[in-house]
Enzyme design. Structure first.
Site, PDB file in Angstrom:
ATOM      1  N   GLU A 142     -10.581   4.616   8.902  1.00  0.00           N
ATOM      2  CA  GLU A 142     -10.618   4.180   7.502  1.00  0.00           C
ATOM      3  C   GLU A 142     -11.074   2.720   7.379  1.00  0.00           C
ATOM      4  O   GLU A 142     -10.478   1.926   6.656  1.00  0.00           O
ATOM      5  CB  GLU A 142      -9.254   4.386   6.833  1.00  0.00           C
ATOM      6  CG  GLU A 142      -8.849   5.848   6.775  1.00  0.00           C
ATOM      7  CD  GLU A 142      -7.550   6.113   6.015  1.00  0.00           C
ATOM      8  OE1 GLU A 142      -6.706   5.205   5.946  1.00  0.00           O
ATOM      9  OE2 GLU A 142      -7.394   7.237   5.503  1.00  0.00           O
TER      10      GLU A 142
ATOM     11  N   ASP B 136      -2.861  14.570   6.551  1.00  0.00           N
ATOM     12  CA  ASP B 136      -2.337  13.305   6.033  1.00  0.00           C
ATOM     13  C   ASP B 136      -1.187  13.536   5.048  1.00  0.00           C
ATOM     14  O   ASP B 136      -1.388  13.429   3.842  1.00  0.00           O
ATOM     15  CB  ASP B 136      -3.482  12.553   5.328  1.00  0.00           C
ATOM     16  CG  ASP B 136      -3.100  11.138   4.986  1.00  0.00           C
ATOM     17  OD1 ASP B 136      -1.987  10.726   5.320  1.00  0.00           O
ATOM     18  OD2 ASP B 136      -3.931  10.445   4.374  1.00  0.00           O
TER      19      ASP B 136
ATOM     20  N   TRP C 165     -14.401  12.389   3.019  1.00  0.00           N
ATOM     21  CA  TRP C 165     -13.000  12.235   3.422  1.00  0.00           C
ATOM     22  C   TRP C 165     -12.461  13.416   4.224  1.00  0.00           C
ATOM     23  O   TRP C 165     -11.444  13.299   4.906  1.00  0.00           O
ATOM     24  CB  TRP C 165     -12.115  12.008   2.199  1.00  0.00           C
ATOM     25  CG  TRP C 165     -12.352  10.679   1.555  1.00  0.00           C
ATOM     26  CD1 TRP C 165     -13.094  10.436   0.442  1.00  0.00           C
ATOM     27  CD2 TRP C 165     -11.893   9.401   2.014  1.00  0.00           C
ATOM     28  NE1 TRP C 165     -13.120   9.083   0.164  1.00  0.00           N
ATOM     29  CE2 TRP C 165     -12.379   8.425   1.123  1.00  0.00           C
ATOM     30  CE3 TRP C 165     -11.115   8.980   3.105  1.00  0.00           C
ATOM     31  CZ2 TRP C 165     -12.124   7.064   1.275  1.00  0.00           C
ATOM     32  CZ3 TRP C 165     -10.848   7.622   3.245  1.00  0.00           C
ATOM     33  CH2 TRP C 165     -11.349   6.679   2.341  1.00  0.00           C
TER      34      TRP C 165
ATOM     35  N   LYS D 143       0.949  11.431  13.025  1.00  0.00           N
ATOM     36  CA  LYS D 143       1.490  11.972  11.769  1.00  0.00           C
ATOM     37  C   LYS D 143       1.951  13.408  11.980  1.00  0.00           C
ATOM     38  O   LYS D 143       1.368  14.133  12.786  1.00  0.00           O
ATOM     39  CB  LYS D 143       0.437  11.918  10.656  1.00  0.00           C
ATOM     40  CG  LYS D 143       0.130  10.494  10.215  1.00  0.00           C
ATOM     41  CD  LYS D 143      -0.713  10.434   8.943  1.00  0.00           C
ATOM     42  CE  LYS D 143      -1.030   8.982   8.614  1.00  0.00           C
ATOM     43  NZ  LYS D 143      -1.674   8.768   7.305  1.00  0.00           N
TER      44      LYS D 143
ATOM     45  N   GLU E   1       5.162  10.364  13.237  1.00  0.00           N
ATOM     46  CA  GLU E   1       5.183   9.502  12.060  1.00  0.00           C
ATOM     47  C   GLU E   1       5.478  10.362  10.835  1.00  0.00           C
ATOM     48  O   GLU E   1       4.731  11.284  10.513  1.00  0.00           O
ATOM     49  CB  GLU E   1       3.828   8.798  11.908  1.00  0.00           C
ATOM     50  CG  GLU E   1       3.757   7.872  10.710  1.00  0.00           C
ATOM     51  CD  GLU E   1       2.424   7.122  10.630  1.00  0.00           C
ATOM     52  OE1 GLU E   1       2.047   6.440  11.604  1.00  0.00           O
ATOM     53  OE2 GLU E   1       1.757   7.230   9.584  1.00  0.00           O
TER      54      GLU E   1
ATOM     55  N   GLU F 178       0.865  -1.182   0.000  1.00  0.00           N
ATOM     56  CA  GLU F 178       0.000   0.000   0.000  1.00  0.00           C
ATOM     57  C   GLU F 178       0.901   1.232   0.000  1.00  0.00           C
ATOM     58  O   GLU F 178       1.769   1.391   0.869  1.00  0.00           O
ATOM     59  CB  GLU F 178      -0.899  -0.008   1.243  1.00  0.00           C
ATOM     60  CG  GLU F 178      -1.819   1.205   1.300  1.00  0.00           C
ATOM     61  CD  GLU F 178      -3.147   0.932   1.994  1.00  0.00           C
ATOM     62  OE1 GLU F 178      -3.446  -0.225   2.305  1.00  0.00           O
ATOM     63  OE2 GLU F 178      -3.897   1.910   2.192  1.00  0.00           O
ATOM     64  N   ARG F 179       0.708   2.082  -1.009  1.00  0.00           N
ATOM     65  CA  ARG F 179       1.533   3.291  -1.157  1.00  0.00           C
ATOM     66  C   ARG F 179       3.023   2.970  -1.319  1.00  0.00           C
ATOM     67  O   ARG F 179       3.876   3.674  -0.795  1.00  0.00           O
ATOM     68  CB  ARG F 179       1.339   4.252   0.015  1.00  0.00           C
ATOM     69  CG  ARG F 179      -0.096   4.500   0.419  1.00  0.00           C
ATOM     70  CD  ARG F 179      -0.921   5.082  -0.671  1.00  0.00           C
ATOM     71  NE  ARG F 179      -2.327   5.163  -0.282  1.00  0.00           N
ATOM     72  CZ  ARG F 179      -3.312   5.424  -1.135  1.00  0.00           C
ATOM     73  NH1 ARG F 179      -3.060   5.607  -2.420  1.00  0.00           N
ATOM     74  NH2 ARG F 179      -4.546   5.492  -0.728  1.00  0.00           N
TER      75      ARG F 179
ATOM     76  N   GLU G 177       5.995  21.897  -4.038  1.00  0.00           N
ATOM     77  CA  GLU G 177       4.896  22.667  -3.453  1.00  0.00           C
ATOM     78  C   GLU G 177       4.437  23.751  -4.434  1.00  0.00           C
ATOM     79  O   GLU G 177       3.236  23.975  -4.612  1.00  0.00           O
ATOM     80  CB  GLU G 177       5.359  23.317  -2.144  1.00  0.00           C
ATOM     81  CG  GLU G 177       4.276  24.162  -1.483  1.00  0.00           C
ATOM     82  CD  GLU G 177       4.756  24.835  -0.197  1.00  0.00           C
ATOM     83  OE1 GLU G 177       5.944  25.220  -0.115  1.00  0.00           O
ATOM     84  OE2 GLU G 177       3.938  24.992   0.727  1.00  0.00           O
TER      85      GLU G 177
ATOM     86  N   GLU H 123       3.946   9.376  -0.921  1.00  0.00           N
ATOM     87  CA  GLU H 123       2.552   9.188  -1.315  1.00  0.00           C
ATOM     88  C   GLU H 123       1.942  10.434  -1.952  1.00  0.00           C
ATOM     89  O   GLU H 123       1.368  10.373  -3.039  1.00  0.00           O
ATOM     90  CB  GLU H 123       1.724   8.772  -0.091  1.00  0.00           C
ATOM     91  CG  GLU H 123       0.250   8.649  -0.392  1.00  0.00           C
ATOM     92  CD  GLU H 123      -0.569   8.240   0.816  1.00  0.00           C
ATOM     93  OE1 GLU H 123       0.017   7.934   1.860  1.00  0.00           O
ATOM     94  OE2 GLU H 123      -1.811   8.223   0.697  1.00  0.00           O
TER      95      GLU H 123
HETATM   96  O1  GCW Z   1      -2.262   8.397   3.865  1.00  0.00           O
HETATM   97  C1  GCW Z   1      -3.275   7.469   4.075  1.00  0.00           C
HETATM   98  C2  GCW Z   1      -3.102   6.472   2.998  1.00  0.00           C
HETATM   99  C3  GCW Z   1      -3.613   5.112   3.336  1.00  0.00           C
HETATM  100  C4  GCW Z   1      -2.993   4.702   4.651  1.00  0.00           C
HETATM  101  C5  GCW Z   1      -3.434   5.695   5.705  1.00  0.00           C
HETATM  102  C6  GCW Z   1      -2.799   5.434   7.050  1.00  0.00           C
HETATM  103  C7  GCW Z   1      -2.276   2.532   5.313  1.00  0.00           C
HETATM  104  O2  GCW Z   1      -3.718   6.952   1.846  1.00  0.00           O
HETATM  105  O3  GCW Z   1      -3.256   4.244   2.290  1.00  0.00           O
HETATM  106  O4  GCW Z   1      -3.329   3.385   5.003  1.00  0.00           O
HETATM  107  O5  GCW Z   1      -3.038   6.984   5.346  1.00  0.00           O
HETATM  108  O6  GCW Z   1      -1.829   6.102   7.360  1.00  0.00           O
HETATM  109  O7  GCW Z   1      -3.269   4.585   7.782  1.00  0.00           O
END
Ligand code: GCW
Length: 856
Positions: free
Chosen positions: A320, A399, A576, A394, A421, A196-197, A545, A427
């Site tokens: 999610e 995100d 979202w 994060k 994180e 994933e990513r 950016e 991504e």
């Molecule tokens: O940034 C988003 C991503 C998801 C990811 C999620 C996360 C693993 O698009 O793919 O899932 O964050 O951090 O949990």
């Protein structure tokens, strides 16, 4: 060549010798080929005569190890390997001090026994180390020591770093402690092997539901991590498959732990909170149910029986679509603690992710705000988490966007351990197709003072537990390396993994120093090479950016699936929560207390005040915090919309400059990495242009305000495909409209799958570059041919595997690609034509042709 052939078909002695020598030389060449596999641990032969002779004279010939632990053996072997590479000398291994100079490796206790007079620094912490030369019996002993064997390994890597950076040996008296106790990597690998990513091939760990047989890459990866002082790595997706820890997989995990162990890297695993039900045969996963408590206790015991040094778990819950404690009305603390308690008994930890938000939010509600979620979910639970729970947060509240403020939650937990994180895999930052060195971005967050406590509280210190005294905490990086030989795809992208590791060890290092070190280690010491690559790296995030989403507006990418190319309104009118709240009057999320979502109140003053007020909110975050008109005048004196236009044109120019800079290194960088990098940078120019045009067209349409320099919507060198003479081709509307120049493109509709599009060159004769902007989908390999006056001047295949490959691949912002035919001579009246053949679902789409005077 297969060496076994030699045995099967016996050859005369000389032929055999010849075959053997050929094999050895091939092997030698291969091991030195610049594929990127060795990353920053290349140990290139030192070509500076002064430095080499200094090292030849001062470096002892003997290396003595005082213990036999796997980790110290790795340290010794690594030093032998490094010295062999850099100095072409092979150190002699001993277990006792010889009657000559020596390098001595051992833990503090061991060193004290051998050298009772050795004065060790008294403040060395776990994993910290000291390098110091002492005299004994008239000989010089270079001691590498640490409280634990991992520290000895880290000290050895430091010596190798010093040698690689040509640091004078005489100065080697170093002592270092890691800034934070926690320095780990997360990988988002699925058991199937897909990541994933992940943007550099499939998993190095998993394939078809199992751990792969050959774990060479796993251990080589652990070596890279160890060289940076990273001591933990989780190997499966946080959207976790419960089977990862079932009875069948535990022995497989044990094999990975064994591959990591010599490098001092502990194995972590992401768990599914529904495991008691999914793999435990229970009808509940309620964290307070005694049967669930027993499940986790037994599971943890089973894992430790197989992996005594197991690190612990990563948990994503109630986010999610992942199962979580809310199913039973329990808290995140209940969920974290039920798993943490059995781990505690074995010294394990739980990383509980702070990335919890409602992905089905009501977009009509102007008071709702995803940015508030982490703080709202965790702040009130401060004090309720066990000591071995680390809330992993994060860097920003949304995100991994190109620009976000620091998450206020770092300043909102005083009794809970935290980790920041950071996302190494790009991504939202061009997915390793674009150059984007993230260290300067991370530094902005790490150095940011959240004023959580008087006297200063920078994020880097908060997460390390230095401000509120939490016993642990630190740094987690999401890396997602893959099977691509160079680990991350783009030859320059490993600077991000390197930079993460260096910052996790010492967040006070500067971006400049990190870029400089990485470049020297990866490409050598040629001053022009170092200066050029460092400059490109340091400017790349701001360039990205500039041509994507400036002023803190958000990524402006298609946020629904791919997160790569432009797709501006994909963020609006859905659950979202990455809304930018744009209409014809204005743009930006109002997150103020006065009139908006109230998010600014999650910060401590004076940060909250600074963001709340339009007067003091920095331009770079304006649209993150405020809703303003397109005409609003920034501190810079420009209006919002003019800033957007200018930044986008500037961003593309910056990428064009990267290409020129890179080209100046031809012959100074090995061919393989030179060509791979050039191809990616040239691609980036085309995609940055797509970004620029998409965003500028969209802002122009939304605001109705013209670009003061008349660039937007006015491309004098561009011939739109829809205006060409078409044969077998048809005009169609591209979705979203802004991802095609003028909203339209052409694709082949003829029965035989062939088509052509032509036009007449009415301009001056001369040498030109002809760029064709087309869409390279992944569901077909179309063929394109460019003809001038009946002569084929270029042809190519649309066979790139762009990052959109996992979703339906369509002509849009992800697939828009540029092919440039350089140096083509044109005469007035020439017929210019594209002839193409469609393939599969890809109908050889073309957006436009742009013709500019030849660049060189
Ligand atoms: O940034 C988003 C991503 C998801 C990811 C999620 C996360 C693993 O698009 O793919 O899932 O964050 O951090 O949990």
């Amino acid at each position: 060549m297969n060496p076994f052939c030699v045995a099967k078909n016996p050859l005369p002695f000389f032929s055999r010798l010849f075959v053997l020598l050929a094999f050895i030389s091939i092997f030698a060449v291969q091991s030195h080929a610049e594929s990127g596999y060795d990353a920053w641990l290349r140990y290139e032969l030192i070509d500076d005569a002064t430095v080499k002779s200094d090292y030849d004279q001062s470096l002892p010939a003997v290396i003595v190890t005082l213990d036999n632990s796997e980790v110290v053996q790795s340290a010794r072997n690594e030093l032998i390997r490094g010295v062999r590479g850099m100095l072409d000398r092979t150190l002699r291994m001993e277990t006792n001090l010889p009657d000559e100079n020596a390098i001595l490796l051992g833990t503090l206790d061991e060193i004290k026994q051998k050298l009772p007079d050795f004065r060790a620094p008294t403040d060395l912490k776990k994993d910290g180390f000291c390098l110091r030369t002492v005299s004994k019996g008239g000989h010089k002993i270079l001691v590498i020591t640490a409280p634990n064997d991992r520290g000895v390994l880290y000290g050895t890597f430091r010596l190798l770093l010093d040698l690689s950076l040509y640091k004078p040996m005489a100065d080697l008296d170093e002592k270092e402690n890691p800034y934070a106790p926690v320095r780990v990597i997360n990988l988002w690998d699925n058991l199937s092997g897909a990541i994933e990513r992940g943007y550099a091939g499939d998993s190095i760990f998993w394939k078809d539901g199992h751990i792969v047989k050959d774990l060479t890459r796993a251990s080589d990866y652990a070596r890279l991590l160890a060289s940076l002082g990273i001591d933990g790595c989780s190997i499966n997706n946080v959207n976790a498959d419960a089977r990862a820890i079932d009875n069948e997989h535990i022995p497989e995990l044990a094999r990975v732990a064994a591959a990591f162990r010599p490098w001092g890297v502990r194995l972590f695993v992401s768990i599914n909170f529904g495991s008691p039900k999914k793999i435990g045969g229970l009808d509940t996963f309620d964290p307070l149910d005694p049967r669930v408590i027993a499940f986790w206790t037994n599971k943890v015991d089973e894992i430790y029986a197989a992996i005594p040094d197991f690190g612990g778990f990563i948990m994503k819950a109630d986010s999610e679509g992942e199962l979580g404690p809310s199913a039973y009305g329990r808290t995140h603390a209940d969920a974290a603690n039920v798993v943490a308690r059995p781990l505690q008994a074995h010294g394990g930890i739980v990383f509980y992710r702070g990335f919890v938000y409602n992905s089905h939010a009501d977009w009509h509600n102007l008071k709702l705000d995803r940015a508030k979620a982490a703080y709202d979910n965790f702040h009130h639970l401060d004090g309720q988490f066990d000591d071995n729970v680390i809330v992993q947060i994060k860097n920003g509240p949304i995100d991994f966007q190109v620009r976000e403020p620091a998450s206020p939650l770092f300043g909102g937990l005083e009794k809970t351990a935290m980790a920041i994180e950071l996302q190494i895999t790009q991504e939202y930052l061009g997915q390793q197709r674009h150059l984007c060195f993230e260290v300067p971005m991370w530094k902005e967050t790490l150095d940011f003072d959240l004023h959580a406590k008087r006297g200063g509280s920078q994020v880097k210190a908060l997460v390390a537990g230095k401000i509120f005294g939490q016993p642990t905490g630190g740094y987690a990086g999401v890396a997602n390396v893959g099977l691509d030989t160079n680990w991350l795809g783009h030859p320059l992208a490993m600077a991000n993994l390197y930079g993460f590791g260096r910052l996790a060890w010492d967040p006070n290092l500067s971006s400049e120093q990190i870029a400089d070190e990485w470049t020297k280690l990866t490409f050598g010491h040629d001053p022009q090479v170092v200066e050029t690559i460092t400059d490109m790296q340091l400017n790349s995030w701001r360039a990205y950016e500039n041509y994507t989403g400036p002023l803190g507006v958000g990524g402006l990418t298609d946020i629904i699936e791919v997160h790569y190319g432009p797709g501006i309104e994909s963020c609006e009118r859905n659950g979202w929560g990455q809304w930018i709240r744009a209409d014809t009057n204005g743009i930006g999320m109002d997150r103020t207390v006065a009139t908006g979502t109230g998010y600014t109140a999650q910060y401590h003053p004076p940060v909250s005040d600074r963001y709340e007020s339009l007067k003091t909110c920095p331009d770079k975050l304006l649209l993150f915090f405020h809703h303003v008109s397109y005409n609003y005048v920034l501190h810079s004196g420009k209006t919002v919309v003019q800033h957007v236009y200018d930044a986008h044109y500037q961003g593309v120019q910056e990428v064009q400059h990267f290409v020129e800079q890179w080209k100046s290194l031809q012959g100074k960088v090995d061919e393989q990495r030179y060509n791979e990098t050039l191809a990616r940078l040239e691609y980036q120019v085309g995609h940055a242009t797509e970004w620029r045009d998409a965003v500028c067209q969209w802002f122009y349409k939304m605001s109705g305000i013209r670009d003061k320099f008349n660039r937007v919507g006015n491309d004098p060198n561009r011939i739109e495909a829809e205006s060409m003479r078409l044969n077998g081709y048809q005009v169609f509307d591209v979705t979203p409209w802004e991802t095609a120049s003028g909203g339209k493109a052409i694709h082949i509709v003829s029965a035989d799958g062939h088509g052509s599009a032509g036009f007449t060159w009415t301009n001056k004769p001369g040498w030109y570059d002809i760029a064709v902007q087309y869409y390279d989908q992944t569901n077909g390999v179309s063929q394109y041919k460019l003809l001038v006056a009946g002569q084929t001047v270029d042809q190519w295949l649309a066979d790139d595997m762009l990052p959109s490959r996992n979703v339906p691949s369509l002509p849009n912002g992800h697939t828009s690609t540029r092919h440039t035919a350089h140096g083509v001579v044109l005469r007035t009246g020439d017929q210019i034509k594209i002839e193409a053949a469609a393939d599969g679902g890809e109908k050889a789409p073309v957006d436009y042709v742009e013709i500019e005077p030849a660049s060189d």
